[in-house]
Scaffold this active site. Structure first.
Site, PDB file in Angstrom:
ATOM      1  N   THR A   1       0.838  -1.195   0.016  1.00 55.58           N
ATOM      2  CA  THR A   1      -0.076  -0.061  -0.076  1.00 55.58           C
ATOM      3  C   THR A   1       0.980   1.384   0.093  1.00 55.58           C
ATOM      4  O   THR A   1       0.607   2.115  -0.645  1.00 55.58           O
ATOM      5  CB  THR A   1      -0.829  -0.007   1.135  1.00 55.58           C
ATOM      6  OG1 THR A   1      -1.612  -1.090   1.222  1.00 55.58           O
ATOM      7  CG2 THR A   1      -1.560   1.115   1.390  1.00 55.58           C
TER       8      THR A   1
ATOM      9  N   CYS B   1     -15.951  -5.303   1.793  1.00 54.98           N
ATOM     10  CA  CYS B   1     -16.523  -4.619   3.028  1.00 54.98           C
ATOM     11  C   CYS B   1     -15.747  -3.335   3.283  1.00 54.98           C
ATOM     12  O   CYS B   1     -14.795  -3.468   3.533  1.00 54.98           O
ATOM     13  CB  CYS B   1     -16.653  -5.431   4.204  1.00 54.98           C
ATOM     14  SG  CYS B   1     -17.691  -6.909   3.951  1.00 54.98           S
TER      15      CYS B   1
HETATM   16  C1  LIG Z   1      -2.342  -7.292  -0.632  1.00 54.33           C
HETATM   17  C2  LIG Z   1      -2.050  -6.236  -1.622  1.00 54.33           C
HETATM   18  C3  LIG Z   1      -1.775  -4.909  -1.509  1.00 54.33           C
HETATM   19  C4  LIG Z   1      -1.404  -4.351  -0.242  1.00 54.33           C
HETATM   20  O1  LIG Z   1      -0.409  -4.837   0.238  1.00 54.33           O
HETATM   21  P1  LIG Z   1      -0.040  -4.323   1.946  1.00 54.33           P
HETATM   22  O2  LIG Z   1       1.223  -4.744   1.876  1.00 54.33           O
HETATM   23  O3  LIG Z   1      -1.064  -5.198   2.691  1.00 54.33           O
HETATM   24  O4  LIG Z   1      -0.129  -2.834   1.797  1.00 54.33           O
HETATM   25  C5  LIG Z   1      -1.627  -4.243  -2.614  1.00 54.33           C
HETATM   26  N1  LIG Z   1      -1.990  -4.666  -3.946  1.00 54.33           N
HETATM   27  C6  LIG Z   1      -2.188  -5.803  -3.935  1.00 54.33           C
HETATM   28  C7  LIG Z   1      -2.375  -6.522  -5.473  1.00 54.33           C
HETATM   29  C8  LIG Z   1      -2.346  -6.694  -3.197  1.00 54.33           C
HETATM   30  O5  LIG Z   1      -2.895  -8.236  -3.220  1.00 54.33           O
END
Ligand SMILES: *Cc1c(COP(=O)(O)O)cnc(C)c1O
Length: 388
Positions: free
Chosen positions: A75, A329
């Site tokens: 993220t 959700c």
């Molecule tokens: C899980 C995911 C994220 C978020 O990753 P985090 O490390 O949890 O912030 C972003 N993009 C994709 C495609 C994901 O599967």
């Protein structure tokens, strides 16, 4: 009686591999130093561990270690890439292209930039979830600064053709960012061969710890500039300040090492189990597989089931198997998945969808149980509807 449901939600997160935990533990208590402390052994130990991790991660995607910036996950890496590029390149153009099926961590920074005056094109996908390369090329304009296309989709597992997309970006001199949170350790990634300029990674989808990830930022051919989004102590070349979280970084390294070592055998094993489950579900009428049938992550199966209420289906299965439905959700409402909507599904069919995420610890016995139970539940729900 308190047996826990079988875990088939590996796109959401994965359990940490015990081999990863083993490597991390000494860095919490014994080698706890700050990697930025240059005056003593504690700092040097931590710094050496971070250096080693940077090298492993760089090797995994074919870049150099100084091109890896540690973040708190994908993220943050996506936010840094998209906002950081927008801020650094806005005088060259204010148009960004992304795709309707991206993760929220890409779409929401784009929405944010839209409010600041950037223009964003959200490319549609074809029925199989793949983007149309001709359409992509036609969408690029002189003022386009960035294209963001994920490597592997977190709902339908679809793998976008990164080398072809990279070639188009190169031809038109557009920066190429890819969210590879679901792809690292599952498909080969090579930022040179794929002409990728920015790549987002995370550890917790590959049996590593939560709260650690990285952004690859290309430093030559071309050198990519990025505006920092977190300011402070100047760590990570002042692109991402904050004391490095050494234990998580050590765990991230081990997770990538294991995933690469086991990639070939695991992909084979998981796709066999997935295919077995898929075959069993397809014995039912009006069940459809979402996404491309072969250009897909080996552990992914996403199906839409006609004629059942999605909520009732999940309720019927929740004591047996932990999985996700075709809805997301938010804090207040349940909305149909934007990914399934982008494939052209109605709200109703999107709700009546299930995402199975198989992983390293999924056994064939578990898949047998789940397959049988899902089939039974769908049959009895459909029966109930008919009788009603
Ligand atoms: C899980 C995911 C994220 C978020 O990753 P985090 O490390 O949890 O912030 C972003 N993009 C994709 C495609 C994901 O599967």
């Amino acid at each position: 009686m308190s047996q826990r449901p079988i875990y088939l939600d590996c796109h959401a997160t994965t359990p940490m591999d015990k081999r990863v935990l083993e490597e991390m533990l000494p860095y919490f208590t014994e080698h706890f130093g700050n990697p930025s402390s240059i005056n003593h052994l504690y700092g040097w130990e931590a710094e050496a561990a971070v250096k080693k991790a940077r090298e492993t991660i760089a090797n995994a995607i074919n870049c150099s270690p100084e091109e890896i910036i540690f973040t708190s996950g994908a993220t943050e890496a996506n936010n840094l890439a998209i906002k950081g590029i927008a801020e650094a390149y806005f005088s060259q153009g204010q148009h960004i292209i992304t795709v309707q099926t991206e993760h929220r961590a890409v779409l929401d920074p784009c929405h944010y930039l839209e409010k600041l005056g950037f223009e964003i094109t959200y490319l549609p996908v074809q029925k199989d979830g793949l983007i149309d390369l001709d359409l992509l090329e036609k969408t690029i304009r002189p003022e386009t600064i960035l294209l963001s296309v994920m490597a592997a989709n977190n709902e339908i597992g679809v793998l976008q053709p990164l080398p072809e997309i990279g070639a188009i970006c190169q031809k038109h001199d557009v920066l190429f960012h890819s969210d590879a949170a679901q792809a690292i350790g599952k498909i080969p990634l090579d930022v040179q061969q794929m002409n990728i300029h920015l790549l987002s990674l995370t550890a917790h989808k590959i049996y590593g710890p939560k709260g650690i990830g990285a952004l690859y930022i290309r430093r030559r051919d071309p050198r990519v500039n990025i505006a920092a989004q977190l300011h402070g102590g100047g760590q990570e070349k002042s692109i991402r300040s904050g004391t490095l979280y050494t234990p998580q970084i050590v765990g991230f390294r081990k997770a990538i090492e294991l995933a690469l070592q086991e990639m070939e055998t695991e992909n084979k094993r998981q796709s066999q189990l997935r295919n077995q489950l898929q075959k069993q579900l397809l014995t039912l009428e009006d069940v459809y597989v979402n996404g491309h049938l072969t250009q897909r992550l080996p552990g992914n199966l996403n199906v839409s089931i006609e004629g059942v209420d999605g909520a009732a289906l999940l309720l019927g299965l929740q004591s047996i198997v932990a999985l996700s439905s075709g809805s997301a959700c938010t804090s207040t409402t349940t909305k149909p998945s934007h990914v399934l909507k982008a494939l052209g599904h109605s709200d109703k069919l999107a709700y009546g969808s299930l995402r199975f995420g198989l992983g390293r610890f999924t056994t064939s016995q578990e898949i047998e149980i789940v397959g049988q139970q899902v089939v039974n539940t769908i049959q009895s729900l459909r029966q109930a509807t008919v009788n009603y």
